[in-house]
Design a protein around this motif. Structure first.
Motif, PDB file in Angstrom:
ATOM      1  N   TYR A 198       0.787  -1.003   0.037  1.00 14.61           N
ATOM      2  CA  TYR A 198      -0.124  -0.110   0.035  1.00 14.61           C
ATOM      3  C   TYR A 198       0.786   1.181  -0.157  1.00 14.61           C
ATOM      4  CZ  TYR A 198       0.925   0.116   4.997  1.00 14.61           C
ATOM      5  OH  TYR A 198       1.554   0.346   6.135  1.00 14.61           O
ATOM      6  N   TYR A 199       0.332   2.314  -0.464  1.00 16.62           N
ATOM      7  CA  TYR A 199       0.921   3.522  -0.461  1.00 16.62           C
ATOM      8  C   TYR A 199      -0.170   4.542  -0.109  1.00 16.62           C
ATOM      9  CZ  TYR A 199       2.856   8.140  -2.187  1.00 16.62           C
ATOM     10  OH  TYR A 199       3.446   9.352  -2.106  1.00 16.62           O
ATOM     11  N   GLN A 200       0.140   5.236   1.050  1.00 12.35           N
ATOM     12  CA  GLN A 200      -0.585   6.401   1.865  1.00 12.35           C
ATOM     13  C   GLN A 200      -0.043   7.668   1.660  1.00 12.35           C
ATOM     14  OE1 GLN A 200      -2.950   5.708   5.503  1.00 12.35           O
ATOM     15  NE2 GLN A 200      -1.718   3.533   5.482  1.00 12.35           N
ATOM     16  N   GLU A 201      -0.834   8.630   1.220  1.00 11.32           N
ATOM     17  CA  GLU A 201      -0.397  10.081   1.374  1.00 11.32           C
ATOM     18  C   GLU A 201      -1.338  11.043   1.817  1.00 11.32           C
ATOM     19  OE1 GLU A 201       0.831  13.336  -2.027  1.00 11.32           O
ATOM     20  OE2 GLU A 201       1.906  11.586  -2.344  1.00 11.32           O
ATOM     21  N   LYS A 202      -1.212  11.508   2.928  1.00 13.86           N
ATOM     22  CA  LYS A 202      -2.348  12.416   3.785  1.00 13.86           C
ATOM     23  C   LYS A 202      -1.571  13.432   4.285  1.00 13.86           C
ATOM     24  CE  LYS A 202      -5.808   8.827   4.538  1.00 13.86           C
ATOM     25  NZ  LYS A 202      -6.795   8.358   5.214  1.00 13.86           N
ATOM     26  N   TYR A 203      -2.684  14.576   4.509  1.00 16.37           N
ATOM     27  CA  TYR A 203      -2.066  15.545   5.111  1.00 16.37           C
ATOM     28  C   TYR A 203      -2.600  15.795   6.710  1.00 16.37           C
ATOM     29  CZ  TYR A 203      -0.156  16.907   0.691  1.00 16.37           C
ATOM     30  OH  TYR A 203       0.478  16.817  -0.423  1.00 16.37           O
ATOM     31  N   SER A 204      -1.888  16.510   7.648  1.00 17.54           N
ATOM     32  CA  SER A 204      -2.462  16.868   8.765  1.00 17.54           C
ATOM     33  C   SER A 204      -1.867  18.240   9.291  1.00 17.54           C
ATOM     34  CB  SER A 204      -1.672  15.804   9.967  1.00 17.54           C
ATOM     35  OG  SER A 204      -2.279  16.170  11.069  1.00 17.54           O
ATOM     36  N   CYS A 205      -2.676  18.889  10.071  1.00 24.68           N
ATOM     37  CA  CYS A 205      -2.334  20.373  10.392  1.00 24.68           C
ATOM     38  C   CYS A 205      -2.492  20.533  11.891  1.00 24.68           C
ATOM     39  CB  CYS A 205      -3.175  21.366   9.547  1.00 24.68           C
ATOM     40  SG  CYS A 205      -5.200  21.109   9.550  1.00 24.68           S
ATOM     41  N   LEU A 206      -1.554  21.664  12.310  1.00 21.86           N
ATOM     42  CA  LEU A 206      -1.483  21.767  13.810  1.00 21.86           C
ATOM     43  C   LEU A 206      -1.476  23.296  13.658  1.00 21.86           C
ATOM     44  CD1 LEU A 206      -0.313  21.088  16.426  1.00 21.86           C
ATOM     45  CD2 LEU A 206       2.088  21.215  15.401  1.00 21.86           C
ATOM     46  N   ILE A 207      -2.472  23.881  14.925  1.00 19.26           N
ATOM     47  CA  ILE A 207      -2.579  24.957  15.060  1.00 19.26           C
ATOM     48  C   ILE A 207      -1.696  25.290  16.467  1.00 19.26           C
ATOM     49  CG2 ILE A 207      -4.144  27.373  15.587  1.00 19.26           C
ATOM     50  CD1 ILE A 207      -6.188  25.436  14.409  1.00 19.26           C
ATOM     51  N   GLN A 208      -0.863  26.497  16.491  1.00 17.70           N
ATOM     52  CA  GLN A 208       0.158  26.736  17.517  1.00 17.70           C
ATOM     53  C   GLN A 208       0.093  28.380  17.844  1.00 17.70           C
ATOM     54  OE1 GLN A 208       3.530  24.310  16.336  1.00 17.70           O
ATOM     55  NE2 GLN A 208       3.564  23.561  18.355  1.00 17.70           N
ATOM     56  N   LYS A 209       0.325  28.794  18.782  1.00 15.30           N
ATOM     57  CA  LYS A 209       0.609  29.992  19.388  1.00 15.30           C
ATOM     58  C   LYS A 209       2.063  30.172  19.374  1.00 15.30           C
ATOM     59  CE  LYS A 209      -1.378  31.997  22.998  1.00 15.30           C
ATOM     60  NZ  LYS A 209      -1.854  32.389  24.294  1.00 15.30           N
ATOM     61  N   THR A 210       2.587  31.319  18.644  1.00 14.35           N
ATOM     62  CA  THR A 210       3.870  31.577  18.257  1.00 14.35           C
ATOM     63  C   THR A 210       4.557  32.485  19.410  1.00 14.35           C
ATOM     64  OG1 THR A 210       3.477  33.792  17.151  1.00 14.35           O
ATOM     65  CG2 THR A 210       3.464  31.761  15.743  1.00 14.35           C
ATOM     66  N   LYS A 211       5.699  32.601  19.311  1.00  8.14           N
ATOM     67  CA  LYS A 211       6.422  33.334  20.257  1.00  8.14           C
ATOM     68  C   LYS A 211       6.085  35.012  20.170  1.00  8.14           C
ATOM     69  CE  LYS A 211      10.104  30.146  20.376  1.00  8.14           C
ATOM     70  NZ  LYS A 211      11.735  29.759  20.139  1.00  8.14           N
ATOM     71  N   LYS A 212       5.611  35.137  19.205  1.00  8.70           N
ATOM     72  CA  LYS A 212       5.054  36.649  19.174  1.00  8.70           C
ATOM     73  C   LYS A 212       3.733  37.004  19.630  1.00  8.70           C
ATOM     74  CE  LYS A 212       8.544  37.784  15.709  1.00  8.70           C
ATOM     75  NZ  LYS A 212       8.851  38.400  14.385  1.00  8.70           N
ATOM     76  N   ASN A 213       2.881  35.874  20.095  1.00  4.88           N
ATOM     77  CA  ASN A 213       1.505  35.962  20.554  1.00  4.88           C
ATOM     78  C   ASN A 213       0.568  35.907  19.388  1.00  4.88           C
ATOM     79  OD1 ASN A 213       1.945  35.669  23.211  1.00  4.88           O
ATOM     80  ND2 ASN A 213       2.319  37.585  23.399  1.00  4.88           N
ATOM     81  N   ASN A 214       1.199  35.315  18.197  1.00  2.00           N
ATOM     82  CA  ASN A 214       0.174  35.191  16.748  1.00  2.00           C
ATOM     83  C   ASN A 214       0.065  33.538  16.972  1.00  2.00           C
ATOM     84  OD1 ASN A 214      -0.117  37.902  16.268  1.00  2.00           O
ATOM     85  ND2 ASN A 214       2.073  38.034  15.382  1.00  2.00           N
ATOM     86  N   LEU A 215      -0.783  33.395  15.832  1.00  2.00           N
ATOM     87  CA  LEU A 215      -0.906  31.965  15.456  1.00  2.00           C
ATOM     88  C   LEU A 215      -0.555  31.615  14.202  1.00  2.00           C
ATOM     89  CD1 LEU A 215      -4.903  32.123  16.093  1.00  2.00           C
ATOM     90  CD2 LEU A 215      -3.065  31.071  17.493  1.00  2.00           C
ATOM     91  N   VAL A 216       0.053  30.299  14.387  1.00  2.00           N
ATOM     92  CA  VAL A 216       0.501  29.800  12.965  1.00  2.00           C
ATOM     93  C   VAL A 216      -0.070  28.188  12.883  1.00  2.00           C
ATOM     94  CG1 VAL A 216       2.498  28.606  14.350  1.00  2.00           C
ATOM     95  CG2 VAL A 216       2.641  28.859  11.896  1.00  2.00           C
TER      96      VAL A 216
END
Length: 617
Positions: A198-216
């Motif tokens: 088999y071959y799987q190709e999927k995407y996952s995403c992650l939300i984090q707070k940056t050191k400058k108090n913004n979001l990435v």
């Protein structure tokens, strides 16, 4: 490099470091210049130095070679050593080859990086604000993102879970049967061990707070492959995209992982520097917009109401919609707080319709103020929005109506009956209450597009648009009459334009140097009229009719070639520009023979030096 100094340098005796057959190879350095020299020796034991074959000189980005008392500028990887078999033997020596390759790479890399150092340092500094990946994130990808398989062996009554890598007992399984792992509780797909890959190709995403108090928002590409043997199972997780959200300004900046311009820097750079692709199969990883969202850390982020993404009070459809459009969802929640109202109500249809609105006031919690639509109109929204342009339509007619009945709202919510573009064009021509317009159209069984077509024809015919003309008693009768009248006016206008073009062409024809001549039984002449050019195009099956405007603008000339015996039957269509034949073709765009081409060239020569004997009667 100063050649006089290099010549003096050639006379210096280097220390021989490498001996290959009857050749001595050396690398030596003086100031900032390095040299790779090759000497030929007759007697290596007795002679201290032999005949110089060549020297490569290297100074920063400059290369030059001295060979047989001549200078050759260039590059190390392009210049040959010029000695049979010596080049291969030198390249077998790792020390020499390593130096040459290293030096060339250093020079090229330095040249590239010096050009982009400032920008690259800016990108690196900007990306330093990104925190480390949570410890459980990679475990989440394995358990929640990637598909799981149960590799079974019915003889031994055992199965192997590819997710938690544990074995468990089974009775009997069939291929692609669904089963749950007793250890990790993952839903697995059954495959016979030793007979699958088999071959799987999927995407996952992650939300984090940056050191400058913004979001990435970080996107990860997850690949998992396996052959028929369990021991060859491979997995790879690589970050490919970062979306930065500024909480104060609501601005979004996208960074992608790619090589920056011509440098050797491969890292996260702004998306505006993307290089594109060559074909369909070379898709970029940063094209991805969707990915399975890791929600393990969302409770820690308070700046955006991300609770709706995993809140149990929201329906699964709402959570899936927000997660599948996570980038736009975060941006909207930051910029338009009123969206929370519709998320709580699980109104996905309204969230989709918001994307079609031309104007939304940011940082407003009241929907009516944000959309600039009265509360009464928003209260009467249908339970399900069929046309995603419904809110955009309400914004358009907001000033012309205070409330809508169920019938009018139903009409407005029907894409086929009330197209947004048609509605917009109608209100650019008239300013009437929408309920009046919708009831009139419904009564006459017509759509908004039909109504716009009618009003547009009235405007083109310069007929005054008043209540009587805008709302005739019999719409379809008035519509057909206006269409016929407009078609007549359009035909008249076209006739006038054609006559003007014919007059202009006759003036051009009279002043043209290309007068009719007979050469080698071939009559070459200009067309009598533009109409004749159109007929020529039909009979010759070519596109000469499209050349009319260029002829009138004096950009080119079209002539006809006719056999003297049949002067009225098309034979050759010719294009001449600046006394040069651009093309000469028979019927069906077939190129002329060499004989007819010479005849046409003779015609042009005759035009330059007229011969009265050749002129046609």
């Amino acid at each position: 490099m100063d050649k006089r100094l290099l010549k003096q340098w050639i006379l210096d005796i280097p220390t021989i470091k490498l001996m290959i057959d009857n050749y001595a190879v050396d690398i030596y350095k003086k100031n900032k210049i390095r040299a790779l020299a090759v000497y030929e020796k007759e007697d290596l034991k007795n002679a201290r130095y032999g005949k110089l074959k060549f020297i490569h000189f290297i100074e920063e980005e400059k290369w030059t070679t001295y060979k047989e008392e001549k200078w050759y500028p260039g590059s190390l990887n392009l210049l040959t050593f010029g000695i049979y078999c010596l080049e291969n033997k030198i390249y077998k020596n790792k020390k020499i080859v390593k130096y040459i390759n290293k030096k060339e790479k250093e020079i090229i890399d330095k040249k590239r990086n010096d050009k982009y150092t400032k920008e690259i340092n800016t990108f690196k500094e900007f990306n330093k604000q990104v925190p480390e990946v949570p410890k459980n994130f990679y475990k989440f990808i394995n358990r929640k993102v990637m598909n799981g398989y149960a590799l079974y062996n019915n003889k031994n009554h055992q199965a192997y879970c590819t997710t938690c890598q544990n074995k468990f007992n089974i009775k009997k399984l069939k291929r692609e049967e669904k089963i749950t792992c007793p250890f990790c509780r993952k839903h697995l797909q059954a495959l016979p061990i030793g007979h699958y890959s088999y071959y799987q190709e999927k995407y996952s995403c992650l939300i984090q707070k940056t050191k400058k108090n913004n979001l990435v928002l970080r996107y990860f590409l997850c690949i998992k492959t396996s052959s028929s043997s369990m021991s060859k199972e491979n997995s790879c997780i690589a970050e490919v995209k970062r979306v930065f959200f500024n909480i104060e300004t609501h601005e979004t900046e996208i960074y992608i992982k790619e090589t920056y311009k011509g440098s050797n820097y491969h890292g996260f750079i702004p998306k505006k520097y993307e290089k594109g692709t060559q074909n369909y199969w070379q898709q970029k990883d940063y094209w991805v917009q969707r990915g399975v969202l890791y929600t393990g850390n969302l409770k820690e982020i308070q700046e955006v109401p991300l609770k709706y993404i995993y809140n149990s009070k929201c329906t699964k459809n709402t959570i899936d919609f927000l997660q599948n459009n996570i980038q736009q969802s975060i941006k909207n929640l930051l910029q338009y707080p009123f969206i929370e109202t519709y998320i709580k109500e699980n109104r996905i249809d309204i969230l989709e319709a918001l994307g079609k609105c031309e104007l939304i006031v940011p940082e407003t919690k009241e929907p009516s103020k944000a959309l600039k639509v009265s509360r009464n109109l928003l209260k009467n929204l249908p339970k399900k929005i069929d046309d995603t342009y419904l809110l955009a339509k309400l914004q358009l007619i907001n000033n012309s109506i205070n409330a809508l009945g169920e019938t009018e709202m139903k009409y407005l919510n029907n894409y086929n009956l009330c197209n947004y573009e048609a509605l917009k064009n109608v209100y650019e021509i008239i300013n009437e209450k929408f309920d009046k317009v919708s009831r009139y159209l419904e009564k006459n069984d017509s759509t908004m597009s039909d109504y716009y077509d009618y009003l547009k024809n009235l405007k083109e015919l310069h007929i005054t648009i008043n209540k009587k003309s805008a709302f005739p008693d019999n719409f379809w009768k008035a519509h057909d009459e206006v269409v016929v009248e407009y078609a007549k006016e359009k035909a008249k206008l076209k006739d006038i334009q054609n006559k003007e073009k014919e007059i202009k062409y006759k003036e051009i024809k009279e002043k043209s140097i290309y007068q009719p001549l007979i050469i080698n039984d071939l009559l070459i002449r200009l067309p009598e009229s533009l109409e004749e050019i159109k007929i020529e195009g039909i009979l010759q099956n070519n596109c000469v009719n499209s050349y009319v405007n260029r002829i009138l603008d004096k950009q080119t000339n079209v002539l006809f070639g006719r056999k003297v015996s049949r002067p009225d039957i098309p034979y050759i269509t010719i294009e001449i520009k600046d006394n040069r034949v651009l093309q000469a073709r028979y019927k069906g765009n077939i190129n002329c023979t060499a004989e007819d081409t010479k005849t046409i060239e003779s015609y042009i020569a005759s035009i330059k030096t007229p011969d009265k004997k050749n002129q046609a009667a």
